[in-house]
Scaffold this motif. Structure first.
Motif, PDB file in Angstrom:
ATOM      1  N   LEU A   1       1.019  -1.265  -0.073  1.00  0.00           N
ATOM      2  CA  LEU A   1      -0.160   0.037  -0.173  1.00  0.00           C
ATOM      3  C   LEU A   1       0.806   1.219  -0.200  1.00  0.00           C
ATOM      4  O   LEU A   1       0.759   2.454   0.377  1.00  0.00           O
ATOM      5  CB  LEU A   1      -1.201   0.412   1.377  1.00  0.00           C
ATOM      6  N   THR A   2       1.826   1.209  -0.996  1.00  0.00           N
ATOM      7  CA  THR A   2       2.380   2.285  -1.409  1.00  0.00           C
ATOM      8  C   THR A   2       1.667   3.929  -2.156  1.00  0.00           C
ATOM      9  O   THR A   2       0.191   3.923  -1.777  1.00  0.00           O
ATOM     10  CB  THR A   2       3.705   2.382  -2.419  1.00  0.00           C
ATOM     11  N   TYR A   3       2.005   4.788  -2.279  1.00  0.00           N
ATOM     12  CA  TYR A   3       0.899   5.672  -3.178  1.00  0.00           C
ATOM     13  C   TYR A   3      -0.094   5.511  -3.516  1.00  0.00           C
ATOM     14  O   TYR A   3      -0.844   6.128  -3.510  1.00  0.00           O
ATOM     15  CB  TYR A   3       1.776   6.876  -2.862  1.00  0.00           C
ATOM     16  N   ALA A   4       0.496   4.736  -4.790  1.00  0.00           N
ATOM     17  CA  ALA A   4       0.055   3.902  -5.984  1.00  0.00           C
ATOM     18  C   ALA A   4      -1.129   2.243  -5.874  1.00  0.00           C
ATOM     19  O   ALA A   4      -1.672   1.812  -6.066  1.00  0.00           O
ATOM     20  CB  ALA A   4       0.935   3.373  -6.223  1.00  0.00           C
ATOM     21  N   GLY A   5      -0.583   2.029  -4.359  1.00  0.00           N
ATOM     22  CA  GLY A   5      -1.718   0.739  -3.973  1.00  0.00           C
ATOM     23  C   GLY A   5      -2.964   1.745  -3.204  1.00  0.00           C
ATOM     24  O   GLY A   5      -3.330   2.545  -2.597  1.00  0.00           O
ATOM     25  N   ASN A   6      -4.150   0.801  -3.365  1.00  0.00           N
ATOM     26  CA  ASN A   6      -5.136   1.350  -3.118  1.00  0.00           C
ATOM     27  C   ASN A   6      -6.654   0.327  -2.073  1.00  0.00           C
ATOM     28  O   ASN A   6      -6.935  -0.767  -3.441  1.00  0.00           O
ATOM     29  CB  ASN A   6      -6.018   2.621  -4.049  1.00  0.00           C
ATOM     30  N   LEU A   7      -6.581   0.534  -1.344  1.00  0.00           N
ATOM     31  CA  LEU A   7      -7.023  -1.335  -0.464  1.00  0.00           C
ATOM     32  C   LEU A   7      -8.646  -0.439  -0.813  1.00  0.00           C
ATOM     33  O   LEU A   7      -9.119  -1.728  -1.075  1.00  0.00           O
ATOM     34  CB  LEU A   7      -6.732  -1.004   0.738  1.00  0.00           C
ATOM     35  N   GLU A   8      -9.385   0.404  -1.525  1.00  0.00           N
ATOM     36  CA  GLU A   8     -10.769   0.771  -1.750  1.00  0.00           C
ATOM     37  C   GLU A   8     -10.595  -0.156  -3.040  1.00  0.00           C
ATOM     38  O   GLU A   8     -12.036  -0.655  -2.928  1.00  0.00           O
ATOM     39  CB  GLU A   8     -10.967   2.297  -2.232  1.00  0.00           C
ATOM     40  N   THR A   9     -10.158  -0.527  -3.587  1.00  0.00           N
ATOM     41  CA  THR A   9     -10.196  -1.213  -5.273  1.00  0.00           C
ATOM     42  C   THR A   9      -9.992  -2.430  -4.420  1.00  0.00           C
ATOM     43  O   THR A   9     -10.906  -3.016  -5.747  1.00  0.00           O
ATOM     44  CB  THR A   9      -8.529  -1.256  -6.059  1.00  0.00           C
ATOM     45  N   LEU A  10      -9.655  -2.619  -4.186  1.00  0.00           N
ATOM     46  CA  LEU A  10     -10.059  -4.290  -3.028  1.00  0.00           C
ATOM     47  C   LEU A  10     -11.529  -4.428  -1.920  1.00  0.00           C
ATOM     48  O   LEU A  10     -11.464  -5.988  -1.804  1.00  0.00           O
ATOM     49  CB  LEU A  10      -8.900  -4.743  -2.984  1.00  0.00           C
ATOM     50  N   GLU A  11     -12.219  -3.561  -1.802  1.00  0.00           N
ATOM     51  CA  GLU A  11     -13.502  -3.586  -1.544  1.00  0.00           C
ATOM     52  C   GLU A  11     -13.738  -4.873  -1.973  1.00  0.00           C
ATOM     53  O   GLU A  11     -14.749  -5.632  -0.602  1.00  0.00           O
ATOM     54  CB  GLU A  11     -13.900  -2.210  -1.313  1.00  0.00           C
ATOM     55  N   GLU A  12     -14.004  -4.941  -3.139  1.00  0.00           N
ATOM     56  CA  GLU A  12     -15.208  -6.289  -2.695  1.00  0.00           C
ATOM     57  C   GLU A  12     -14.485  -7.298  -3.471  1.00  0.00           C
ATOM     58  O   GLU A  12     -15.319  -8.772  -2.491  1.00  0.00           O
ATOM     59  CB  GLU A  12     -16.431  -6.069  -4.654  1.00  0.00           C
ATOM     60  N   ALA A  13     -13.230  -7.974  -3.383  1.00  0.00           N
ATOM     61  CA  ALA A  13     -12.763  -8.796  -3.390  1.00  0.00           C
ATOM     62  C   ALA A  13     -12.666  -9.313  -1.962  1.00  0.00           C
ATOM     63  O   ALA A  13     -12.649 -10.096  -1.180  1.00  0.00           O
ATOM     64  CB  ALA A  13     -11.079  -8.822  -3.788  1.00  0.00           C
ATOM     65  N   LEU A  14     -12.451  -8.420  -0.817  1.00  0.00           N
ATOM     66  CA  LEU A  14     -12.107  -8.658   0.525  1.00  0.00           C
ATOM     67  C   LEU A  14     -13.619  -8.873   1.048  1.00  0.00           C
ATOM     68  O   LEU A  14     -13.447  -9.311   2.064  1.00  0.00           O
ATOM     69  CB  LEU A  14     -12.433  -7.137   1.017  1.00  0.00           C
ATOM     70  N   GLU A  15     -14.278  -9.210   0.200  1.00  0.00           N
ATOM     71  CA  GLU A  15     -15.853 -10.195   1.013  1.00  0.00           C
ATOM     72  C   GLU A  15     -15.974 -11.870   0.146  1.00  0.00           C
ATOM     73  O   GLU A  15     -16.760 -12.314   0.822  1.00  0.00           O
ATOM     74  CB  GLU A  15     -17.104  -9.436   0.478  1.00  0.00           C
TER      75      GLU A  15
ATOM     76  N   ASN B   1      -6.359   6.518   3.805  1.00  0.00           N
ATOM     77  CA  ASN B   1      -7.430   6.156   4.724  1.00  0.00           C
ATOM     78  C   ASN B   1      -7.490   5.141   5.421  1.00  0.00           C
ATOM     79  O   ASN B   1      -7.837   4.650   6.569  1.00  0.00           O
ATOM     80  CB  ASN B   1      -7.550   7.319   6.001  1.00  0.00           C
ATOM     81  N   TYR B   2      -7.858   4.343   4.057  1.00  0.00           N
ATOM     82  CA  TYR B   2      -9.032   3.569   4.457  1.00  0.00           C
ATOM     83  C   TYR B   2      -8.091   2.074   5.041  1.00  0.00           C
ATOM     84  O   TYR B   2      -9.046   1.150   5.245  1.00  0.00           O
ATOM     85  CB  TYR B   2      -9.230   2.888   2.560  1.00  0.00           C
ATOM     86  N   TYR B   3      -7.075   2.136   4.642  1.00  0.00           N
ATOM     87  CA  TYR B   3      -6.624   0.476   5.255  1.00  0.00           C
ATOM     88  C   TYR B   3      -6.523   0.928   6.588  1.00  0.00           C
ATOM     89  O   TYR B   3      -7.422  -0.279   7.579  1.00  0.00           O
ATOM     90  CB  TYR B   3      -4.828   0.598   5.337  1.00  0.00           C
ATOM     91  N   GLN B   4      -6.392   1.543   7.343  1.00  0.00           N
ATOM     92  CA  GLN B   4      -6.503   1.835   8.951  1.00  0.00           C
ATOM     93  C   GLN B   4      -8.298   2.107   9.391  1.00  0.00           C
ATOM     94  O   GLN B   4      -8.137   1.900  10.481  1.00  0.00           O
ATOM     95  CB  GLN B   4      -6.032   3.916   9.126  1.00  0.00           C
ATOM     96  N   LYS B   5      -8.599   2.629   8.209  1.00  0.00           N
ATOM     97  CA  LYS B   5     -10.421   1.777   8.546  1.00  0.00           C
ATOM     98  C   LYS B   5     -10.550   0.819   8.996  1.00  0.00           C
ATOM     99  O   LYS B   5     -11.401   0.849   9.138  1.00  0.00           O
ATOM    100  CB  LYS B   5     -11.602   3.066   8.474  1.00  0.00           C
TER     101      LYS B   5
END
Ligand code: NAD
Ligand code: TYD
Length: 339
Positions: A35-49, A330-334
């Motif tokens: 999750l460097t500046y280019a990594g965005n966990l929001e992108t994987l929101e659906e996969a996380l389910e 902030n998404y990872y923290q959330k």
């Protein structure tokens, strides 16, 4: 099968995760991303389910952590997307490119050798071949061409390819490498040309075109890249390199004008700016080997793909607005802060 996908919170890695979860529901995907500046966990929101998907935050350069992951997750296949990827950033700060792209790949290769995998697939780039002249449309990159990288980014990717082949020859690690042309599609970080033009045009901001805009890139819709990787990592011959591209060459100014036209924005937004240092003129892939050996064909024509991509960015405004505002970090923290 257990598949370790590194760099899965980035552009192509995340598209690959979605491709795999749909196409191969029998496989389990373990994602590793720093999750460097280019990594965005929001992108994987659906996969996380999805119960077949697991996300691990970690750095591929962190040997202890990577070895722990291999010990616990026992991946059969490793697909290494994790990298620093922006040429302009590599010109400003080459060190991190060597650390992640060379050092990180080496740690993964060590772990794969130590624990054993059926395939280590390295995601390479056509930029390792250097560039082609604009006045020789008959020339294309072929797998056996010498490496002639121009930027610190492409030099670090070329080094990673060489290391991958060296582990094959020296330790017998089963490897494949794919080298793809420029990708476009959903979830691309808006520092790269196509998403940058879309979001700046949407905000009526100037569009920076380097030099005269005559540099040529060979554009491939990201899902076509994913289908090729899936074939290569399963059926590609051990120790082989495969080029991926769809003969969709366009110069930059044509791409920019097409996006502005689609969005109904004026060409007066275009601003020609100082050229990139060492700017590669033309990339063009010869994908014949991949087509012939694996029956791979791209499905999306540029004219269709660019429309689909622009529509996606218009429909997912909050995705890129979070990036532009920095909120995505902030998404990872959330999601994981209290776990
Ligand atoms: P990207 O920059 O969108 O994503 C890279 C991902 O790697 C990010 O999620 C980032 O957090 C992660 N990462 C960076 N350093 C890490 C580290 N040390 N440990 C773990 N994770 C780390 O990049 P992309 O465009 O998706 O490219 C993915 C791969 O495909 C790269 O290897 C790139 O060289 C290659 N490639 C890209 C293109 C293209 O057009 N985008 C074309 C050909 C090849
Ligand atoms: P980019 O998306 O950075 O990919 P790459 O350099 O890996 O091909 O750039 C694509 C092309 O667009 C490249 O020739 C540089 C050019 N470019 C611009 O003209 N303006 C920009 O703001 C950016 C980011 C790129």
């Amino acid at each position: 099968m257990n598949i370790l996908v590194t760099g899965a919170a980035g552009f192509i890695g995340s598209n690959f995760v979605y491709y795999m979860l749909e196409k191969h529901p029998e496989d389990r995907i373990v994602a590793l991303d720093a999750l460097t500046y280019a990594g965005n966990l929001e992108t994987l929101e659906e996969a996380l389910e999805n119960k077949n998907f697991k996300f691990i935050k970690g750095d591929i350069y962190d040997k202890k952590h990577v070895f722990e992951i291999f010990r616990e997750e026992k991946p059969d296949i490793v697909v290494n997307f994790a990298a620093e990827t922006h040429v302009d950033r590599s010109i400003e700060d080459p060190g991190i490119f060597v650390r992640t792209n060379v050092g990180g790949t080496q740690v993964l290769l060590d772990a794969a050798t130590e624990f054993g995998v059926t395939r280590f697939h390295q995601i390479g780039t056509d930029e390792v071949y250097g560039d082609l002249p604009l006045d020789r449309p008959d020339l294309f990159f072929k797998e056996d061409m010498p490496l002639k990288a121009s930027s610190p980014y492409s030099a670090s990717k070329a080094s990673a390819d060489l290391l991958t082949m060296a582990y094959h020859r020296t330790y017998g690690l089963p490897v494949t490498i794919s080298r793809c042309s420029n990708n476009y599609g959903p979830y691309q970080f808006p520092e790269k040309l196509i998403p940058l033009v879309i979001y700046r045009a949407e905000n009526d901001e100037s569009i920076p075109v380097y030099g005269t805009g005559d540099n040529v890139r060979d554009w491939l819709y990201v899902m076509d890249h994913c289908s090729a990787i899936d074939l290569i990592m399963r059926d590609g011959r051990d120790g082989e390199i495969y080029n991926i591209g769809g003969h969709n060459e366009r110069n930059n100014i044509t791409v920019v004008r097409r996006i502005l036209e689609y969005l109904g924005k004026p060409e007066s937004l275009i601003t020609f700016v100082t050229d990139r240092k060492g700017h590669d003129k033309r990339y063009a892939i010869d994908p014949e080997k991949t087509k012939k050996e694996l029956g791979w064909e791209p499905e999306t024509r540029f004219e269709d793909g660019i429309g689909m991509t622009i529509d996606w960015y218009l429909e997912h405004r909050s995705w890129w607005e979070h990036i532009v505002s920095g909120d995505y970090q902030n998404y990872y923290q959330k999601m994981y802060g209290d776990r």
